[in-house]
Design an enzyme around this catalytic site. Sequence first.
Site, short mmCIF file in Angstrom:
data_model
loop_
_atom_site.label_atom_id
_atom_site.label_comp_id
_atom_site.label_asym_id
_atom_site.label_seq_id
_atom_site.Cartn_x
_atom_site.Cartn_y
_atom_site.Cartn_z
N LYS A 123 -29.56 -32.35 -22.24
CA LYS A 123 -30.32 -31.30 -22.93
C LYS A 123 -29.43 -30.58 -23.93
O LYS A 123 -28.47 -29.92 -23.57
CB LYS A 123 -30.82 -30.27 -21.93
CG LYS A 123 -31.71 -29.22 -22.58
CD LYS A 123 -31.82 -27.93 -21.79
CE LYS A 123 -30.83 -26.88 -22.21
NZ LYS A 123 -31.08 -26.30 -23.53
N GLU A 132 -17.12 -26.53 -19.21
CA GLU A 132 -16.27 -26.33 -20.40
C GLU A 132 -16.77 -25.07 -21.06
O GLU A 132 -17.85 -25.06 -21.67
CB GLU A 132 -16.43 -27.52 -21.36
CG GLU A 132 -15.83 -28.81 -20.85
CD GLU A 132 -14.31 -28.81 -20.89
OE1 GLU A 132 -13.70 -27.86 -21.39
OE2 GLU A 132 -13.73 -29.80 -20.39
N CYS A 165 -14.88 -23.58 -29.63
CA CYS A 165 -14.41 -22.97 -28.38
C CYS A 165 -12.91 -22.72 -28.43
O CYS A 165 -12.44 -21.69 -28.00
CB CYS A 165 -14.77 -23.89 -27.22
SG CYS A 165 -14.25 -25.59 -27.47
N GLU A 195 -14.53 -12.89 -27.01
CA GLU A 195 -14.63 -14.11 -27.81
C GLU A 195 -15.62 -13.86 -28.95
O GLU A 195 -16.81 -13.71 -28.72
CB GLU A 195 -15.14 -15.28 -26.96
CG GLU A 195 -15.22 -16.56 -27.78
CD GLU A 195 -15.87 -17.74 -27.07
OE1 GLU A 195 -16.78 -17.55 -26.26
OE2 GLU A 195 -15.43 -18.87 -27.35
#
Length: 470
Positions: A167, A240, A274, A371
Site C-alpha cells: 500500500k 524504517e 528520511c 524532523e
Amino acid sequence: MSDFTMTIDGNSIAGEHSFGVINPASGAVFAQAPECSRAQLDAAMDAAARAFRSWKQDVGARRAALVACADAIKERIGELAPILTQEQGKPLARATEELIGAAVWLQYTASLAIPLEVVQDDAKVRIEVRRRPYGVVGAITPWNFPVLLGVWKIAPALLAGNTLVLKPSPYTPLSTLKLGEILRDALPAGVLNVVSGNDQLGAWITAHPAVRKVSFTGSVATGKKVAAACAPDLKRMTLELGGNDAAIVLDDVDPQQVAEKLFWGAFANTGQICGAIKRLYVPERLEQPIVAALAAIAKGVKVGDGMQSDTQLGPLNNKMQFDRVNELVADAKKAGGRCVTGGAPRPGAGYFIPPTLVTGLAEGSRLVDEEQFGPALPIVTYRDVADAVARANGTMYGLSGSVWSSNLARATEVAGQLECGTAWVNQHLAIVPNAPFGGAKWSGIGVENGPWGLLGFTELQTVNIAKDPA
Ligand code: NAD
C-alpha cells in the site's frame, strides 16, 4: 472512476470509490486513485496466501522473476517518470533516477544468496540452520520515494519466498499502482498485490490476520502505531522511520570544497528524505564562510514544477508538509533565527518553499529538535567536537549522520561516535543496495538492503537430523 487500477490476484481491479491525487506543483487534483474496500483487501490477502504455496518452492524461478521485474521497469520508465513527478513533485530527471534505482535494486537483490548453514555434521547428527519465508507480508510506504521504497520491500520479500500486499501513501499512489500494472506479466498472480487508499487501509493491513510480517516506512508517530497493531498477533515487523540527521563539519575543511555536497545532502528531494542533513553543526570559526558558500548555491537553484526541464527542486509534496515546514520556519524566526536565504513560501499556486538556511539557533528550538522533512536547514555552531557529538546524539532519532574533514582518520573516528544506523564521512545520503540501512533508537527497528535486509524477510529454522534411527 479512477484512472489507475489496483492489482489483486494478477487482475486489474477498480475501486468502488476513488479519491483525488493532487499535483503539488499546482495544488490541484490531476487524477483519481481507487479506494480499496475491506472486501477488496481481504481478496488481496487471500490471493497472496494462495500464491505463497507455490511461490515459496522455487528460488530459481523467483530470482528470474526479479530480473524480469527490473527489465519491465526499465522498459516503462518513460511512462512511469511523469506520473511520479506529477504526484510527488520531484524533477523529471530525479524521478527517472528513482526508477533506474528501483531496477538496480531488483537486479542486485536477485543475485543474493539465501544462506543454509551447517553448524554440525558428524557421524551422529547433521544440524542445518535454514531460512524460511514468513508468508504474506504487508508493506506500507511513504510519499517521498514511492517506487524505490516500494521496491526495497518487493525485491527482498519476494526473493525470500514471501508474497506481498503493498500500500503506497494516499499522496502518491499512482506510480505504485502503475508499477503493479507493469509487473503483472513478470510475476505469477497473487504474488504482488497493490492496493491504494487512506491511512485506515494501512491500519487494516497491520491488523489483518493473514499478514505475518509488516514492512513499514514512514514517520515515527505512525511507526509506533504499527508496532502496537502488530503486538496482539506477534507479527514480525521492520520499521524504517524518521530521522533528524546531524552533519558535523570539523575545523579543517575548505568550505568551498564541501559546500555543494552539504547543500544537496540537505536539500535533495526538497529536503524530503528520511536521511537528509537536518541539522548542520559547524565550528564557530567557519560559520561565516560555510553559510556564505551554501547561500550562494541556494540562491542559484531553480525551484519550480518538476515537469519543466530546468527545475532542480520541486515543491513540497503536500499541503500538510508545506504548512508544517512554514510553521517551523516561523517558529525559528520567533526563537531568534535568521533566514539567510528563503524564509517564506513562494506566492501563488503550488507548495513551493525556496531553500531556507537558518542561523542563530540552538537545541531547544523546534527547527533543530524536530524532523522538518523539508527545505529549511538550521546551521548550528559549536566550540569543541566532543560537544558537537553529544548534541548530535542528544535526540531519540538515530537514522544517519555524517562527519566532514580533510583528515579521514579523524573524521572516521568521530563518525564512529554517532548513535545512528549509518555514519558517512565526507558525504551524506550515499545509500547503496549492498549495505544495510536502518535506524537506531526511534528511527527504526531492523534494516533494509543487502543480505541483512533480505534476512529480515526470513525466519530461522533449525533442522537437527539424527543419522542413526536407533
Ligand atoms: P506517514 O507515517 O504519515 O505515512 C506512511 C504510510 O503509513 C502511508 O502509506 C500512510 O497511509 C500509512 N499509515 C498512516 N497511518 C497508518 C496506520 N495507523 N497504520 C498503518 N499505516 C498507516 O509518513 P509520511 O508522511 O508518508 O512519510 C514521511 C516520514 O517517513 C518521515 O518521517 C520520513 O523520515 C519517513 N521516512 C523514513 C524512511 C526510512 O527509510 N527510514 C524513508 C522515507 C521516509
